[in-house]
Design an enzyme around this catalytic site. Structure first.
Site, PDB file in Angstrom:
ATOM      1  CG  HIS A   1      89.573  55.717 118.730  1.00 29.49           C
ATOM      2  ND1 HIS A   1      88.703  56.739 119.068  1.00 29.49           N
ATOM      3  CD2 HIS A   1      89.369  54.729 119.633  1.00 29.49           C
ATOM      4  CE1 HIS A   1      88.007  56.383 120.131  1.00 29.49           C
ATOM      5  NE2 HIS A   1      88.381  55.165 120.493  1.00 29.49           N
TER       6      HIS A   1
ATOM      7  CB  CYS B   1      85.181  54.410 119.733  1.00 25.98           C
ATOM      8  SG  CYS B   1      85.670  53.327 121.099  1.00 25.98           S
TER       9      CYS B   1
ATOM     10  CD  GLU C   1      89.292  59.443 116.835  1.00 22.01           C
ATOM     11  OE1 GLU C   1      88.786  59.293 117.963  1.00 22.01           O
ATOM     12  OE2 GLU C   1      89.161  58.604 115.928  1.00 22.01           O
TER      13      GLU C   1
END
Length: 277
Positions: free
Chosen positions: A221, A131, A223
């Site tokens: 993202h 990001c 994660e």
């Protein structure tokens, strides 16, 4: 700087549980030789919620990318905590996180981070940008970063991997289209010629890029999970970055969408960062 590999919690962990899990993953006390060493360059402040439930964004990243026997450190670069130049050589790779800050701004810590990334490039260190990390990495390599003309991108997005990336990911046996959680209003507008775009979407033209075999940026993202995104929507609303109507629309739309391809993204990121591609 701290060193930690926390457990992936559904509920808050006690300090003793966290320490026990850290020692197990790092192989402490069992005679195992310590493996590779990585550093997270943390570019955002942790909310109390994320600290309490996940051990901060550092914990989120390490649970996504960490493997047993490794050592992971965190540098809170947004608070001007940077690795010293003589420490860079001891790391096998670096991960740059997301942030509420603009990658195109000239805040002191952001300019310092740009210089650090250029240094890591000269050292040919593995660097994975996520990001804001994707954007600041693009800037460090000579690209142009700015507000996306199409506005915020929050929610699930389908990424189309380029045909040129087939050789890069063929050994991973993952699909050529992957869903990922997004939360950004800036993007990489232009990249220098030597940087290869390897992922696009119908909203963002540079969703992924690769520079040589040592640097990669991902706008989304890998994660994140649903809980973190819904929490972020609340935070953006509280900070007046978005309005109530848009927040409600995002929540409803995301809850009806498919799940992100977290395992495929994890496999891609881990194998890149650890030199297996």
């Amino acid at each position: 700087m701290v060193n930690l590999i926390p457990k992936s919690p559904e509920n808050e962990l006690t300090n003793d549980q966290l320490l026990e899990e850290t020692n197990r993953v790092l192989g402490k006390g069992n005679g195992k030789k310590q493996g590779k060493r990585f550093a997270v360059l943390l570019c955002a402040d942790d909310s109390e919620y994320v600290k309490k439930k996940y051990g901060g964004y550092f914990g989120v990243f390490v649970r996504t990318l960490g493997e047993e026997g490794e050592s992971w450190d965190v540098y809170r670069v947004a608070e001007n905590e940077f690795p010293k130049e003589e420490e860079l050589g001891m790391y096998d790779g670096f991960v740059i996180t997301g942030s509420c800050s603009d990658a195109h701004s000239n805040d002191v810590w952001i300019c310092k981070l740009v210089n650090l990334l250029r240094n890591l490039d000269s050292l040919k260190k593995k660097v994975l940008g996520i990001c804001f990390g994707h954007q600041i990495l693009g800037r460090a390599l000579g690209g142009k970063i700015g507000r996306a003309s199409s506005g915020w991108d929050i929610g699930l997005r389908t990424i189309n991997l380029s045909s040129s990336s087939n050789k890069f990911i063929s050994t991973l046996k993952i699909p050529s289209t992957l869903n990922i959680i997004e939360c950004h209003q800036d993007e990489v507008l232009e990249l220098p010629p030597k940087v290869e775009v390897i992922g696009r979407s119908n909203k963002t033209s540079v969703e992924m890029f690769r520079y040589g075999d040592h640097m990669m940026g991902i706008q989304g993202h890998p994660e994140y999970n649903t809980d973190i995104l819904l929490h972020l929507i609340d935070r953006l609303l509280q900070k007046n970055f978005i309005v109530d109507a848009y927040a409600n629309e995002l929540r409803a739309k995301f809850m009806e969408s498919r799940d992100p391809d977290k395992e495929a993204w994890r496999k891609l990121c881990v194998n890149f960062l650890k030199g297996r591609l």
